[in-house]
Motif scaffolding. Sequence first.
Motif, PDB file in Angstrom:
ATOM      1  N   SER A 121      45.171  45.462  46.453  1.00  0.00           N
ATOM      2  CA  SER A 121      46.272  44.945  45.764  1.00  0.00           C
ATOM      3  C   SER A 121      47.096  43.811  46.274  1.00  0.00           C
ATOM      4  N   ARG A 287      38.108  46.463  40.316  1.00  0.00           N
ATOM      5  CA  ARG A 287      39.391  46.037  40.279  1.00  0.00           C
ATOM      6  C   ARG A 287      39.568  44.844  41.354  1.00  0.00           C
ATOM      7  N   TYR A 289      40.711  41.656  41.983  1.00  0.00           N
ATOM      8  CA  TYR A 289      41.760  40.897  41.192  1.00  0.00           C
ATOM      9  C   TYR A 289      41.360  39.550  41.699  1.00  0.00           C
ATOM     10  N   LYS A 290      40.816  38.866  42.644  1.00  0.00           N
ATOM     11  CA  LYS A 290      40.243  37.621  42.844  1.00  0.00           C
ATOM     12  C   LYS A 290      39.261  37.051  42.013  1.00  0.00           C
ATOM     13  N   LYS A 292      38.831  38.459  39.067  1.00  0.00           N
ATOM     14  CA  LYS A 292      39.392  38.359  37.751  1.00  0.00           C
ATOM     15  C   LYS A 292      40.243  36.804  37.534  1.00  0.00           C
ATOM     16  N   SER A 314      44.956  40.295  33.297  1.00  0.00           N
ATOM     17  CA  SER A 314      44.583  41.435  33.986  1.00  0.00           C
ATOM     18  C   SER A 314      44.309  41.518  35.425  1.00  0.00           C
ATOM     19  N   SER A 315      44.411  40.227  36.147  1.00  0.00           N
ATOM     20  CA  SER A 315      44.330  40.193  37.697  1.00  0.00           C
ATOM     21  C   SER A 315      45.599  40.575  38.032  1.00  0.00           C
ATOM     22  N   ASP A 316      46.798  40.057  37.473  1.00  0.00           N
ATOM     23  CA  ASP A 316      48.232  40.254  37.592  1.00  0.00           C
ATOM     24  C   ASP A 316      48.471  41.642  37.690  1.00  0.00           C
ATOM     25  N   ILE A 318      46.686  43.990  38.904  1.00  0.00           N
ATOM     26  CA  ILE A 318      46.474  44.614  40.202  1.00  0.00           C
ATOM     27  C   ILE A 318      47.117  43.974  41.369  1.00  0.00           C
TER      28      ILE A 318
END
Length: 498
Positions: A121, A287, A289-290, A292, A314-316, A318
């Motif tokens: 995260s 999950r 995030y990078k 995404k 969606s990235s935000d 996480i």
Amino acid sequence: MRVESTSFRLSHIWEILASSTAHRPAQRRAGHFQFLTTMKTFPLILIGCTLAIGTWISYANLYRGVAFHSAGRQGYIHAPFDSSRIDSQIAVSEKAVKLDPGAAMGWSMLSSDYMARSRESDDLGTAVKAEAAARQSLKIRNLGNIGARNKLAQSLLQQHKFKDALNECDLAMKSGIFDDGTIRVKAECLIEIGRYSQAQEVIEKSSRAFKGASGKFVRARLLDIQGKPNLALALMSNAVKEVEDAPAMPSDAIAWFHTHLGIQLAKMGRHDDARTENLKALELYPRDYKAKAGLAKLAFQDGRWAEAIELGNSSDKIAQMADVRAMVGDAYAMLGDSTQAEEQYNRVATLVGRPSGMNDGLHEVAPAAGTHGHRLDRQYALFCADHNRDPEGAFAAAIRDFEGRQDLYAYDTLAWVCYYTGRTAEAKQAIEKALAFGTQDPQLLYHAGAIFAKSNDDARALQCVKEAIAIDSKFDGLSAKKAIELLRSLDQPVGNKK
């Protein structure tokens, strides 16, 4: 069956065995007592080694059977990583150090678990905890505690304390308590602070440390900076194949390689291939995030505004990233929703920090958990320059970023903010430094083109802008359009130039 965790737990077994002679208060005796104690524990160590090896062989054979039965000659199947296991493992490790606070290995394992949470995260708080746990492990046992040494350097690297991390690597190497992992972290630190020639020397002198997949990515990063993106891409692709073919490689680790290969492909204008790599990463690590964020940026560059917003949000959820939040605002702006765009832009400043009230453009660390404070200076400076906001704050942030590390992108950021704030001479001087390494980055080349045009150096401006568009005619989504407009202006006959 979560077979991808085998290598993590096996490494912990070996770390426990390695720490069997850790110095604890009850064990500190002299001479023959230490010898007798060691002799008494030797059979237990031998049994432990036998059990560890047997367990590893059993898991390997089981995995091999499952993998080939499932995939035939297609390769190994890696089950998606379950992120909930990170918190449960942290709880186990925290309980272990509470029960036995004098165990160096327990603190080292806890540091690893905190780092896993921080990486998932991008949380600064758990990176700080990882640093503290590693330091506690070293306080208990310094001699031979290479694992904790490396985790200390990695936790500082995660916090963007690049010079501190480098210092820890140097101390470890001077004391003889280091391994190939220490050498790789040192090279990463040198790259982060712009000491590229020193990083090259480290790689050449310790080639063995850079033969594996992780080392190949470090080498590839340096090749890309040196203006050799195709060589970098080939090395990265080779590394990805290597980790894919490793049966016990954790799926979240494999996802990391796919995500960063996607970043390289995107920078080279290969959007479809980059999208494929990010999707592979998400299959392995939902999950990520990078990954995404990478998909969101590609959607934005290709003009799919609504998709960019959805993926960015969606990235935000996480991990909050200033550049992704700014991109979501730009996507709303392209859809004509100025209210939502402004809301996202305001969130960028909130994420970085808030004005200190001294009218000096400095920003304090934002108080909320998971925020980044001053280590987002670079993102904030570029955001302001691109969106016509807070010129003095942007300049202060660029200077602060430059003081922290003098890599080529620190020069690029400073140049772009100087251009934005009307400091044309300083902008040209800084962009010359950024271009000195030959890096083929379309955003960097566009910045250079705009600055040279402002400096009435049309020949160099034209060259840089043409190179940027040739690499990727859609880079950044918005900057590419400005680059095309600048190219049209520069291509006009001198008498007709606006």
